[in-house]
Scaffold this active site. Structure first.
Site, PDB file in Angstrom:
ATOM      1  N   ASN A  11       1.039  -1.013   0.069  1.00  0.00           N
ATOM      2  CA  ASN A  11      -0.156  -0.040  -0.117  1.00  0.00           C
ATOM      3  C   ASN A  11       1.049   1.147  -0.129  1.00  0.00           C
ATOM      4  O   ASN A  11       1.482   1.584   1.097  1.00  0.00           O
ATOM      5  CB  ASN A  11      -0.900  -0.084   1.198  1.00  0.00           C
ATOM      6  CG  ASN A  11      -1.776   1.249   1.354  1.00  0.00           C
ATOM      7  OD1 ASN A  11      -1.690   2.132   0.544  1.00  0.00           O
ATOM      8  ND2 ASN A  11      -2.264   1.355   2.576  1.00  0.00           N
ATOM      9  N   LYS A  13       0.357   4.191  -0.331  1.00  0.00           N
ATOM     10  CA  LYS A  13      -0.488   5.463   0.387  1.00  0.00           C
ATOM     11  C   LYS A  13      -0.536   6.602  -0.658  1.00  0.00           C
ATOM     12  O   LYS A  13      -0.158   6.507  -2.033  1.00  0.00           O
ATOM     13  CB  LYS A  13      -0.124   5.426   1.836  1.00  0.00           C
ATOM     14  CG  LYS A  13      -0.070   4.394   2.543  1.00  0.00           C
ATOM     15  CD  LYS A  13      -0.178   4.586   4.048  1.00  0.00           C
ATOM     16  CE  LYS A  13      -0.411   3.327   4.949  1.00  0.00           C
ATOM     17  NZ  LYS A  13       0.017   3.401   6.198  1.00  0.00           N
ATOM     18  N   HIS A  97      -9.521   1.350   4.749  1.00  0.00           N
ATOM     19  CA  HIS A  97      -8.281   1.486   5.817  1.00  0.00           C
ATOM     20  C   HIS A  97      -8.487   2.577   6.846  1.00  0.00           C
ATOM     21  O   HIS A  97      -9.369   3.461   6.667  1.00  0.00           O
ATOM     22  CB  HIS A  97      -7.162   2.132   4.645  1.00  0.00           C
ATOM     23  CG  HIS A  97      -5.915   2.063   5.338  1.00  0.00           C
ATOM     24  ND1 HIS A  97      -5.443   3.039   6.118  1.00  0.00           N
ATOM     25  CD2 HIS A  97      -4.735   1.016   5.318  1.00  0.00           C
ATOM     26  CE1 HIS A  97      -4.144   2.634   6.648  1.00  0.00           C
ATOM     27  NE2 HIS A  97      -3.622   1.525   5.874  1.00  0.00           N
ATOM     28  N   GLU A  99      -6.790   4.859   7.850  1.00  0.00           N
ATOM     29  CA  GLU A  99      -6.643   6.302   7.570  1.00  0.00           C
ATOM     30  C   GLU A  99      -7.857   6.817   6.963  1.00  0.00           C
ATOM     31  O   GLU A  99      -8.407   8.130   7.062  1.00  0.00           O
ATOM     32  CB  GLU A  99      -5.283   6.541   6.709  1.00  0.00           C
ATOM     33  CG  GLU A  99      -4.227   6.163   7.489  1.00  0.00           C
ATOM     34  CD  GLU A  99      -2.963   5.328   6.883  1.00  0.00           C
ATOM     35  OE1 GLU A  99      -2.784   5.539   5.380  1.00  0.00           O
ATOM     36  OE2 GLU A  99      -2.067   5.068   7.336  1.00  0.00           O
ATOM     37  N   GLU A 169      -5.083  -4.541  10.648  1.00  0.00           N
ATOM     38  CA  GLU A 169      -4.052  -3.527  10.915  1.00  0.00           C
ATOM     39  C   GLU A 169      -4.519  -3.087  12.196  1.00  0.00           C
ATOM     40  O   GLU A 169      -5.381  -1.995  12.235  1.00  0.00           O
ATOM     41  CB  GLU A 169      -4.101  -2.547   9.729  1.00  0.00           C
ATOM     42  CG  GLU A 169      -3.807  -3.449   8.219  1.00  0.00           C
ATOM     43  CD  GLU A 169      -3.282  -2.273   7.583  1.00  0.00           C
ATOM     44  OE1 GLU A 169      -2.354  -2.501   6.863  1.00  0.00           O
ATOM     45  OE2 GLU A 169      -3.878  -1.114   7.188  1.00  0.00           O
ATOM     46  N   GLY A 175       2.630   2.778  10.566  1.00  0.00           N
ATOM     47  CA  GLY A 175       3.562   3.793  10.437  1.00  0.00           C
ATOM     48  C   GLY A 175       4.424   3.912  12.034  1.00  0.00           C
ATOM     49  O   GLY A 175       5.064   5.346  11.665  1.00  0.00           O
ATOM     50  N   SER A 215       3.736  -1.746  10.443  1.00  0.00           N
ATOM     51  CA  SER A 215       5.125  -1.774  10.649  1.00  0.00           C
ATOM     52  C   SER A 215       5.719  -3.394  10.384  1.00  0.00           C
ATOM     53  O   SER A 215       6.612  -3.555  10.963  1.00  0.00           O
ATOM     54  CB  SER A 215       5.278  -1.452  11.972  1.00  0.00           C
ATOM     55  OG  SER A 215       4.983  -0.228  12.224  1.00  0.00           O
TER      56      SER A 215
END
Ligand code: 13P
Length: 256
Positions: A11, A13, A97, A99, A169, A175, A215
């Site tokens: 991904n 992003k 996701h 985000e 996730e 991250g 991560s």
């Protein structure tokens, strides 16, 4: 023989211009374009889908998008529909996701519409679920994941459920460099599989891939990928460098 083929998805992003994407994908294709033991997916930004699709032709690597709108067409300024992605040879789409859930306020109901629209257009959804740090600390992880999964998959029939990929996730691991322990990840993956069995029956649940994301790096991947219910990875940062992405593919290929 593994029941489920491992899947490594990158991904990207909001990173890489179309031109930068070309270089990265070239490096990935040269080394892993004929890797048959692992399914590989790259998910560049919309603006790089077309240039990446051209490079993937003739390789085993599949193309994915990072989002889409549930409607087929119409007055949705700035949005992209499933068939537009199909026209660029995308086979997968990341949906829900964290985000998108947090910055763009996407709800489980809205994500569910996207899942159904993706499946209708023969796109394989990668449905992301996962808890925040606060939810983990208040022991709400399983409750949150259950709601995201059940609501996200509402209306998906048993016949097409194997086209869905789930990505667990944990938000606190994305991250941050803080990876979930193998025990933490395996616990949630096994829980997700039990929910899938309730929804679709055990045979179907055994075929659905559940990826870990947060991560994941070459240094921690082997241990995670060796877990019984961890069928691959959804990789952010480490998918932006060919070397680390290729190492992750190798780690997945090495799992017996
Ligand atoms: P990182 O691998 O950068 O933690 O990102 C994970 C992720 O969000 C993949 O979708």
């Amino acid at each position: 023989m593994l029941l489920r083929k491992k899947l490594i998805a990158g991904n990207w992003k909001m990173n890489r211009t179309s031109a930068d994407a070309v270089q990265l994908v070239k490096d990935i294709v040269v080394v892993s374009g004929k890797e048959h033991n692992v399914d590989i997916v790259v998910c560049p930004p919309f603006t790089a889908l077309e240039s990446v699709a051209r490079l993937l032709e003739g390789s085993v690597i599949k193309l994915g998008a990072q989002n889409m709108h549930p409607e087929a067409s119409g007055a949705y300024t700035g949005e992209i529909a499933a068939d537009m992605l199909r026209a660029l040879f995308a086979s997968y789409v990341i949906l829900g996701h964290s985000e998108r859930r947090s910055y763009f306020k996407e709800t489980n109901a809205f994500i569910n519409q996207k899942v159904l629209a993706a499946l209708k257009s023969q796109l394989k959804p990668i449905l992301c679920v996962g808890e925040t740090l606060q939810e983990r600390e208040t022991r709400a992880t399983l409750k949150i994941v259950q709601a995201q999964l059940e609501q996200g998959l509402q209306g998906v029939s048993r016949e097409i459920a194997t086209n869905v990929v789930i990505a667990y996730e944990p938000v606190w691991a994305i991250g941050t460099g803080k990876v979930a322990t193998t025990a933490q990840a395996q616990e949630v993956h096994a829980f997700i599989r039990s929910l899938l069995a309730t929804l679709f029956g055990d045979t179907v649940a055994q075929k659905i891939r559940i990826l870990y994301g947060g991560s994941m790096k070459p240094a921690n991947a082997s241990e995670l990928l060796a877990q019984r219910d961890i069928d691959g990875g959804l990789i952010g940062g480490a998918s932006l460098e060919a070397r680390s992405f290729l190492d992750l593919i190798q780690a997945a290929a090495a799992v017996k």
